[in-house]
Each structure stands twice: as C-alpha cells, then as structure tokens.
Design an enzyme around this catalytic site. Structure first.
Site, PDB file in Angstrom:
ATOM      1  CE  LYS A 107      37.376  38.448 -14.634  1.00  0.00           C
ATOM      2  NZ  LYS A 107      38.167  37.548 -13.212  1.00  0.00           N
ATOM      3  CE1 TYR A 123      39.930  38.041 -17.994  1.00  0.00           C
ATOM      4  CE2 TYR A 123      41.980  37.537 -18.165  1.00  0.00           C
ATOM      5  CZ  TYR A 123      40.903  37.920 -17.587  1.00  0.00           C
ATOM      6  OH  TYR A 123      40.712  37.361 -16.211  1.00  0.00           O
ATOM      7  CE1 TYR A 164      35.942  37.388 -10.045  1.00  0.00           C
ATOM      8  CE2 TYR A 164      36.615  38.264  -7.470  1.00  0.00           C
ATOM      9  CZ  TYR A 164      36.069  38.289  -8.844  1.00  0.00           C
ATOM     10  OH  TYR A 164      37.662  39.200  -9.376  1.00  0.00           O
ATOM     11  CB  VAL A 177      43.814  41.032  -7.740  1.00  0.00           C
ATOM     12  CG1 VAL A 177      42.752  39.335  -8.174  1.00  0.00           C
ATOM     13  CG2 VAL A 177      44.377  40.986  -9.231  1.00  0.00           C
TER      14      VAL A 177
HETATM   15  N1  GLN Z   1      44.230  39.898 -14.267  1.00  0.00           N
HETATM   16  C1  GLN Z   1      43.272  38.974 -13.397  1.00  0.00           C
HETATM   17  C2  GLN Z   1      43.449  37.266 -13.835  1.00  0.00           C
HETATM   18  O1  GLN Z   1      43.451  36.515 -14.362  1.00  0.00           O
HETATM   19  C3  GLN Z   1      42.412  39.486 -13.249  1.00  0.00           C
HETATM   20  C4  GLN Z   1      42.001  38.667 -11.254  1.00  0.00           C
HETATM   21  C5  GLN Z   1      40.803  39.648 -10.869  1.00  0.00           C
HETATM   22  O2  GLN Z   1      41.209  40.384 -11.093  1.00  0.00           O
HETATM   23  N2  GLN Z   1      40.170  38.478  -9.561  1.00  0.00           N
HETATM   24  O3  GLN Z   1      43.691  36.572 -12.632  1.00  0.00           O
END
Ligand code: GLN
Length: 339
Positions: A85, A208, A260, A278
C-alpha cells in the site's frame, strides 16, 4: 503496543548514521536480542499464511549510499501484503499529486482496524487513507493504465523499481486470499455505492489482492524503504522511482497511518514512518539515512509483526533515528553554529 527493548539509551537524531562497522554490529545485535522472542500470533485469516514458520526472523538496514547490512533469514521470501500500500500510494501520488491524494483518498487515521467497514460508514463513504484496505483499494483503482492488466503491469514495474529487482507473485498466497477475500470485495462494493470507485470494484480488488501477494525479502523491504529515504532514488540501482516531494508526502501518510489504529503508539515508541504487513514484513524509513526491513510472522492484535517492531525500536534508539529525539546544544556550540 509492547515494544519493550530493555535498557537501551536513546541516541539523539543527528542527521547521519554511525560508522559502517557500528551499524553492522548493531544490526546483528538487533537480531540476536530478539531472536528467541516468541510473542504474537501468525495471521490465519488468509488460510495459507497460517502455515508460516514463526521462527523465521530477518533484519536489514539499507543505507542511502547503497550499503546494506543484514542478519538472520534474509534470503526468505514472503508476501508483501499491506506494505505494498505504501509504494502503490507513492506511485499514485507521483501521477496525481498532493491535493488529489489528500482530497480523494485522505490522509487521516481511522482509529479503527485495517479492514474496517464501520470506518467507511462513519465517514460518509470516504476511504480515509491509503494504508487501510478501503483507501488502498481506492488507491489501486487510481493506478495509471487503461485496463486492470495495464494497471497491474504498472504496479509490478513500479514496486520492482523500488526493490531494484523484478518482483513476482506468490500464486498460492494470491489464490488463498482471492478465495477468502469477501470482506475486501464488500469494502469495494461499499465504496462503489458511495461513488468512490469509478472502475469495476471486483476487478480492482483482484489487482489489489495480487499486489499484496508480491514476494519480497527483508532486504527488498529495506531497499524499498531506502528509496523513500533517499528522495525517491533507489540507492542500489541509482534509478529515480518517484520525486522527493512524493517521498515526503508518502512518509507523512505512513507516520500517521502505517500501523493502523496503533500508529500513535508506533510513532511514540519508534519515531519514524513505517508500514507493516500481515505476512510479518515491516518497512521503516529514516529520512535521509536508511530503510529498515524486518521479517517475523507472529503479529500483535492490530496485525503488526511483534519482533519486527521490537528490532526496529531497538535500531531506532541505538542508531539515533527517532526524528523527535533532539539533544540540547551547549551555549558554546550554539554560538559556534550562529557564527
Ligand atoms: N491482503 C491483506 C488484506 O487485504 C493485507 C492486509 C495487511 O497486510 N494488513 O487483508
């Protein structure tokens, strides 16, 4: 956020890194110090991520002069996930500029989880910022390209330029997430209902999801971060990827939103812009100095790598990276400065 790193003094922010050999031994020390730390839980909402080895741990610092320090499982590839992102945001900033990103995507924290639907509802359909899923999906929709395939090609080539090598997709991760990402599809449909996405929302979510499945190492993350630290020029390849103004804007967005709803705590403990994913990756940027890339799959409750945060907090202190950590000039030094 518990980023207790033990008894480590905070070095002041000086504008430059310590000498090469000192950085080298401090990167090894960061790895050694947190190697047997077992806190956190591996993500499992994307089924294949649950199979990650919680023992894996890598730390890397890439300096803005192109030098790279590594420790641990530096050759292991993992999916970039939400860290993508940050770099897609930079590419979109480059294309549309400061105002469009501020007005159409937003730069303010939601105070809510990365995949919150309530955040969209509370804000009249505004995606809020490019680091939560709603804003990231809206950002991917803005990528240049006449078709989803062209947008995808531009994402792959852009992120590869940040990393300084061609990045490829982990098909197993992509499929695992594509089969289970009903929530992201719902977020995209909700944005569509508010008129915030002009393209086919499901095609955007597919791009995405692929961008999140790009494979990287901790070293790639450090070099990508070092490119943002170096005014947009990749310090290893010498290629300009984005402008210095785009780096400034992207880093401000990361400082406010990269972890976040825990971004305040992150800034309080580490004092640098950063972004987590994640799969256990973490990129942190010390402007004008270095990028830090870490990899360790166990996460805290907000989805941020526990050992990654601790190793980064340690490095921020011992390398004097925290941008808020000044020290008082002596009177004599102040007079000399003004002379
Ligand atoms: N691909 C994951 C999602 O959209 C990415 C989330 C993350 O890394 N926090 O849920």
């Amino acid at each position: 956020m518990d980023v207790d790193v033990g008894d480590v003094a905070q070095a002041a922010y000086t504008g430059h890194l310590p000498e090469w050999s000192e950085v080298e031994s401090l990167v090894e020390a960061a790895h050694r110090r947190f190697k047997s730390d077992a806190d956190g839980t591996v993500a499992d909402y994307i089924p294949v991520l649950a199979q990650a080895d919680p023992e894996l741990f890598a730390v890397c610092v890439a300096e803005v002069d192109g030098g790279v320090h590594t420790a641990g499982d530096i050759q292991v590839e993992f999916s970039i996930q939400s860290i993508s992102k940050a770099f897609v945001c930079a590419l979109v900033c480059q294309e549309y500029g400061h105002e469009v990103v501020r007005d159409r995507i937003g730069v303010n924290n939601t105070g809510l989880a990365f995949n919150s639907v309530i955040a969209i509802e509370l804000n009249d359909g505004h995606p809020m910022n490019p680091m939560v899923n709603a804003g990231a999906i809206a950002t991917t929709a803005l990528m240049p390209g006449a078709t989803p395939d062209e947008q995808w090609d531009n994402i792959v080539s852009g992120l590869s330029a940040f990393a300084g090598r061609p990045l490829t997709v982990d098909d197993t991760v992509y499929r695992s997430e594509a089969d289970t990402n009903q929530r992201n599809r719902a977020i995209a449909r909700l944005l569509e209902s508010y008129g915030r996405i002009e393209l086919d929302p499901l095609a955007v979510v597919d791009v995405y999801t692929r961008q999140c499945a790009l494979r990287v190492t901790a070293r790639d993350l450090a070099v990508m971060g070092a490119t943002l630290a170096d005014g947009g020029v990749n310090p290893v390849t010498g290629q300009r990827v984005v402008s210095a103004g785009v780096c400034r804007d992207t880093l401000a967005i990361l400082a406010a939103n990269g972890a976040y709803e825990r971004s305040g705590e992150w800034l309080f403990e580490i004092g640098l812009p950063g972004k987590s994913g994640v799969a256990g990756g973490l990129v942190t940027v010390a402007p004008g100095k270095a990028g830090i890339g870490t990899f360790s799959p166990p996460l805290d409750a907000a989805g941020n790598s526990v050992r990654g945060q601790r190793a980064t907090a340690y490095l921020s202190r011992v390398l004097g990276l925290n941008i808020f950590a000044s020290h008082a000039h002596t009177l004599a030094a102040q007079r000399k400065d003004r002379a």
